[in-house]
Design a protein around this motif. Structure first.
Motif, PDB file in Angstrom:
ATOM      1  N   THR A 238       0.776  -1.238   0.000  1.00 53.66           N
ATOM      2  CA  THR A 238       0.000   0.000   0.000  1.00 53.66           C
ATOM      3  C   THR A 238       0.807   1.287   0.000  1.00 53.66           C
ATOM      4  OG1 THR A 238      -0.121   0.336   2.409  1.00 53.66           O
ATOM      5  CG2 THR A 238      -1.721  -1.194   1.416  1.00 53.66           C
ATOM      6  N   ASN A 239       2.092   1.258   0.326  1.00 51.80           N
ATOM      7  CA  ASN A 239       2.752   2.535   0.585  1.00 51.80           C
ATOM      8  C   ASN A 239       4.191   2.594   0.090  1.00 51.80           C
ATOM      9  OD1 ASN A 239       4.749   2.113   3.033  1.00 51.80           O
ATOM     10  ND2 ASN A 239       2.918   0.926   3.525  1.00 51.80           N
ATOM     11  N   ALA A 240       4.709   3.810   0.046  1.00 49.45           N
ATOM     12  CA  ALA A 240       6.030   4.062  -0.525  1.00 49.45           C
ATOM     13  C   ALA A 240       7.131   3.348   0.253  1.00 49.45           C
ATOM     14  CB  ALA A 240       6.297   5.565  -0.555  1.00 49.45           C
ATOM     15  N   GLY A 241       7.023   3.262   1.570  1.00 49.54           N
ATOM     16  CA  GLY A 241       8.050   2.612   2.363  1.00 49.54           C
ATOM     17  C   GLY A 241       8.146   1.123   2.084  1.00 49.54           C
ATOM     18  N   ALA A 242       7.010   0.459   1.970  1.00 50.19           N
ATOM     19  CA  ALA A 242       7.012  -0.968   1.646  1.00 50.19           C
ATOM     20  C   ALA A 242       7.535  -1.194   0.232  1.00 50.19           C
ATOM     21  CB  ALA A 242       5.610  -1.541   1.801  1.00 50.19           C
ATOM     22  N   LEU A 243       7.164  -0.307  -0.681  1.00 52.12           N
ATOM     23  CA  LEU A 243       7.653  -0.417  -2.059  1.00 52.12           C
ATOM     24  C   LEU A 243       9.162  -0.232  -2.109  1.00 52.12           C
ATOM     25  CD1 LEU A 243       6.936  -0.762  -5.030  1.00 52.12           C
ATOM     26  CD2 LEU A 243       6.477   1.697  -5.132  1.00 52.12           C
ATOM     27  N   PHE A 269      -8.085   5.914  -2.689  1.00 55.29           N
ATOM     28  CA  PHE A 269      -8.593   6.375  -1.398  1.00 55.29           C
ATOM     29  C   PHE A 269      -7.456   6.578  -0.412  1.00 55.29           C
ATOM     30  CE2 PHE A 269     -11.882   3.715  -3.397  1.00 55.29           C
ATOM     31  CZ  PHE A 269     -12.890   4.670  -3.534  1.00 55.29           C
ATOM     32  N   THR A 270      -7.713   7.363   0.633  1.00 47.62           N
ATOM     33  CA  THR A 270      -6.730   7.604   1.682  1.00 47.62           C
ATOM     34  C   THR A 270      -7.350   7.304   3.045  1.00 47.62           C
ATOM     35  OG1 THR A 270      -7.288   9.921   2.149  1.00 47.62           O
ATOM     36  CG2 THR A 270      -5.788   9.491   0.286  1.00 47.62           C
ATOM     37  N   LYS A 271      -6.519   7.405   4.056  1.00 49.59           N
ATOM     38  CA  LYS A 271      -7.021   7.147   5.414  1.00 49.59           C
ATOM     39  C   LYS A 271      -8.096   8.154   5.818  1.00 49.59           C
ATOM     40  CE  LYS A 271      -3.124   9.524   7.685  1.00 49.59           C
ATOM     41  NZ  LYS A 271      -3.753  10.528   8.537  1.00 49.59           N
ATOM     42  N   ASP A 272      -8.156   9.294   5.133  1.00 47.99           N
ATOM     43  CA  ASP A 272      -9.203  10.273   5.444  1.00 47.99           C
ATOM     44  C   ASP A 272     -10.593   9.729   5.157  1.00 47.99           C
ATOM     45  OD1 ASP A 272      -7.234  12.053   6.187  1.00 47.99           O
ATOM     46  OD2 ASP A 272      -7.201  13.089   4.256  1.00 47.99           O
ATOM     47  N   ASP A 273     -10.700   8.759   4.252  1.00 50.43           N
ATOM     48  CA  ASP A 273     -12.009   8.182   3.960  1.00 50.43           C
ATOM     49  C   ASP A 273     -12.572   7.427   5.159  1.00 50.43           C
ATOM     50  OD1 ASP A 273     -12.731   8.718   1.051  1.00 50.43           O
ATOM     51  OD2 ASP A 273     -10.671   8.024   0.875  1.00 50.43           O
ATOM     52  N   GLU A 292      -1.814   7.667   2.127  1.00 51.90           N
ATOM     53  CA  GLU A 292      -1.808   9.087   1.800  1.00 51.90           C
ATOM     54  C   GLU A 292      -1.724   9.288   0.287  1.00 51.90           C
ATOM     55  OE1 GLU A 292      -2.187  11.249   4.145  1.00 51.90           O
ATOM     56  OE2 GLU A 292      -1.308  10.465   6.001  1.00 51.90           O
ATOM     57  N   LYS A 293      -1.939  10.521  -0.147  1.00 50.42           N
ATOM     58  CA  LYS A 293      -1.865  10.838  -1.571  1.00 50.42           C
ATOM     59  C   LYS A 293      -0.494  10.487  -2.156  1.00 50.42           C
ATOM     60  CE  LYS A 293      -5.894  12.782  -2.644  1.00 50.42           C
ATOM     61  NZ  LYS A 293      -6.774  12.259  -3.730  1.00 50.42           N
ATOM     62  N   HIS A 294       0.572  10.764  -1.416  1.00 46.80           N
ATOM     63  CA  HIS A 294       1.902  10.489  -1.969  1.00 46.80           C
ATOM     64  C   HIS A 294       2.133   8.986  -2.133  1.00 46.80           C
ATOM     65  CE1 HIS A 294       3.019   9.974   2.336  1.00 46.80           C
ATOM     66  NE2 HIS A 294       3.928   9.158   1.863  1.00 46.80           N
ATOM     67  N   ASP A 295       1.455   8.182  -1.337  1.00 47.94           N
ATOM     68  CA  ASP A 295       1.564   6.730  -1.509  1.00 47.94           C
ATOM     69  C   ASP A 295       0.847   6.286  -2.786  1.00 47.94           C
ATOM     70  OD1 ASP A 295       2.994   5.953   0.959  1.00 47.94           O
ATOM     71  OD2 ASP A 295       1.215   6.742   1.940  1.00 47.94           O
ATOM     72  N   GLN A 296      -0.275   6.943  -3.099  1.00 47.28           N
ATOM     73  CA  GLN A 296      -0.954   6.630  -4.359  1.00 47.28           C
ATOM     74  C   GLN A 296      -0.025   6.893  -5.546  1.00 47.28           C
ATOM     75  OE1 GLN A 296      -4.494   9.026  -4.371  1.00 47.28           O
ATOM     76  NE2 GLN A 296      -5.496   7.855  -2.747  1.00 47.28           N
TER      77      GLN A 296
END
Length: 466
Positions: A238-243, A269-273, A292-296
């Motif tokens: 899901t995210n940049a760190g894991a990638l 979608f983001t955690k804000d949803d 977050e958006k940057h992870d998208q």
């Protein structure tokens, strides 16, 4: 009985070219110009692509005091309406059960209901010495991918000893290890802290599962795989760190045995949803949570540069308001606490349409890359290519006539997934299936269902790398 698909443009993972496609029985027998058959399907103005393959689904799965709301008929029918003609579901080991017993439980769920072809991964929750030895027989069972959970402490989570021993056995027998990579021990502490502070709303599901704990677990799984020699497939990244952890492994020489997927919903979608008004955010509760958006942006880059090899759905639908009119309980089980909300979202029907609309039509993905991510790479990684995932003589005639200009509005009222909501309510997509075939038989034609329960078959998959 022969069928010819005429006048279309064939799109594969590597090529795009005009051709008729001739089908005899269940298989493609020829590609060319001016082909004829007993039955003609018109593909004028359309693409002809291999049927989608979704390698991450949870149909009829017990979870959190309920069961996912799609069974093997409704879930597979929804898949077909979206252009997916094969999926691989997770058979989750009950405590003390053998792998054969586990697979038999899930096979019973599919028998008589399946409408498209399917396979199984087996998820190990209780690794006894007998089970460790039984892993040597997975190829005989036709199930050559094994999943372990690094999260859901006290339920599905295994420790590092179990994970590493399973990896060692997988390396010996050409099995692909799959991991749900989150640090379940740390998450358990954060959940208990949130509950003690009376932080109970759906948004705390995301806040107690921060991206750093997914990145840490991904890096740990990668390193254990490197030592064991097992091929590794990280699910629902899901995210940049894991990638970053996956990319670093590739840079160390792991390009041939470290793989990862993401899922459609994480692009949008983001955690804000989860912080939507009232209990509405529960619709977006899944694990790992939205980021977050940057992870998208990182995920779009990952699918473009081949750091991520596949896009699946993690389709695990629950009713938003269940327990009524004889329906099974749903998300409402967690109204008192986020920790009790069944984890999962619907999505098996929308995947190809969303990725075509927001990937291909925006220039983020080429047509060929779209096919590669949604069909061909899954078939290659999970031991069923070129039987599946190809438009070629000898391949199964799992095909989609794709109308690139068809417009659809996604809605719970018109979806075929058996749940009372969609994450994409009111979204318009451009590009959708016109006709969907499974082994040469039409399942969907211009929005009309022509499939039959029980027609879907179990796919006996080859060991990893063969």
């Amino acid at each position: 009985m022969s069928t010819v698909i005429k006048g279309g443009t064939v799109v594969t993972a590597g090529d795009t070219f005009p051709a008729d496609v001739l089908i005899e029985g269940e298989q493609i027998v020829a590609l060319g110009q001016g082909l004829s058959g007993d039955k003609v399907l018109d593909a004028s103005g359309a693409y002809v692509i291999p049927g989608g393959i979704d390698v991450h689904t949870h149909l009829d799965m017990p979870f959190g005091g309920t069961v996912s709301s799609d069974d093997f008929f409704t879930g597979q029918r929804a898949a077909a309406f979206g252009g997916t003609t094969m999926h691989i579901d997770f058979s989750i080991q009950p405590k003390g059960a053998s792998l054969r017993e586990t697979l038999d439980i899930w096979q019973a769920k599919a028998t008589g209901k399946a409408v498209i072809d399917y396979g199984f991964h087996v998820a190990i929750t209780d690794l006894s010495e007998a089970l460790l030895e039984e892993m040597a027989h997975c190829a005989e069972y036709g199930v050559t991918s094994v999943k372990l959970f690094m999260a859901y402490k006290g339920a599905l989570q295994v420790d590092d000893t179990t994970l590493f021993r399973a990896m060692q056995q997988a390396a010996k027998h050409k099995l692909l290890i799959m991991v749900h990579a989150e640090n379940g021990d740390a998450i358990d502490v954060l959940i208990k802290d949130a509950l003690a502070a009376d932080n109970l709303a759906p948004k705390y599901h995301a806040l107690t599962r921060p991206p750093e704990l997914e990145a840490e677990a991904t890096a740990r799984a990668v390193r254990l795989a490197e030592v064991s020699g097992a091929p590794l497939y990280v699910v629902h990244l899901t995210n940049a760190g894991a990638l970053e952890a996956v990319r670093l492994a590739r840079a160390r020489g792991g390009a041939g045995h470290i793989f990862a997927e993401t899922c459609t919903q994480y692009f949008f979608f983001t955690k804000d949803d989860l912080a939507r008004e009232g209990f509405e955010g529960a619709k977006w509760v899944c694990s790992p949570p939205f980021r977050e958006k940057h992870d998208q942006a990182a995920l779009w880059q990952g699918v473009a540069d081949n750091s991520l090899e596949a896009v699946s759905t993690d389709h695990c639908p629950f009713w938003f308001e269940g327990g009524q009119d004889g329906r099974t309980p749903g998300k409402e089980l967690g109204k008192a606490s986020f920790a009790q909300i069944p984890n999962g979202c619907p999505g098996i029907e929308e995947r190809l349409m969303l990725l075509y609309t927001h990937g291909v039509r925006t220039g983020k993905l080429s047509l060929n890359r779209w096919v590669e991510l949604c069909s061909t790479n899954p078939a290659r990684l999970f031991g069923c290519y070129p039987q599946k995932g190809a438009v070629a003589p000898g391949s199964d005639a799992d095909l989609v006539i794709w109308d690139p200009e068809a417009k659809r509005t996604l809605s719970a009222a018109t979806q075929h997934q058996r749940t009372d909501y969609t994450l994409y309510e009111g979204w318009e997509v451009v590009g959708a299936p016109r006709t969907v075939l499974s082994r040469g038989q039409v399942l969907v034609d211009n929005g009309e269902w022509q499939g039959e329960a029980g027609a879907g078959r179990f796919v006996h998959r080859r060991p990893f790398g063969l």
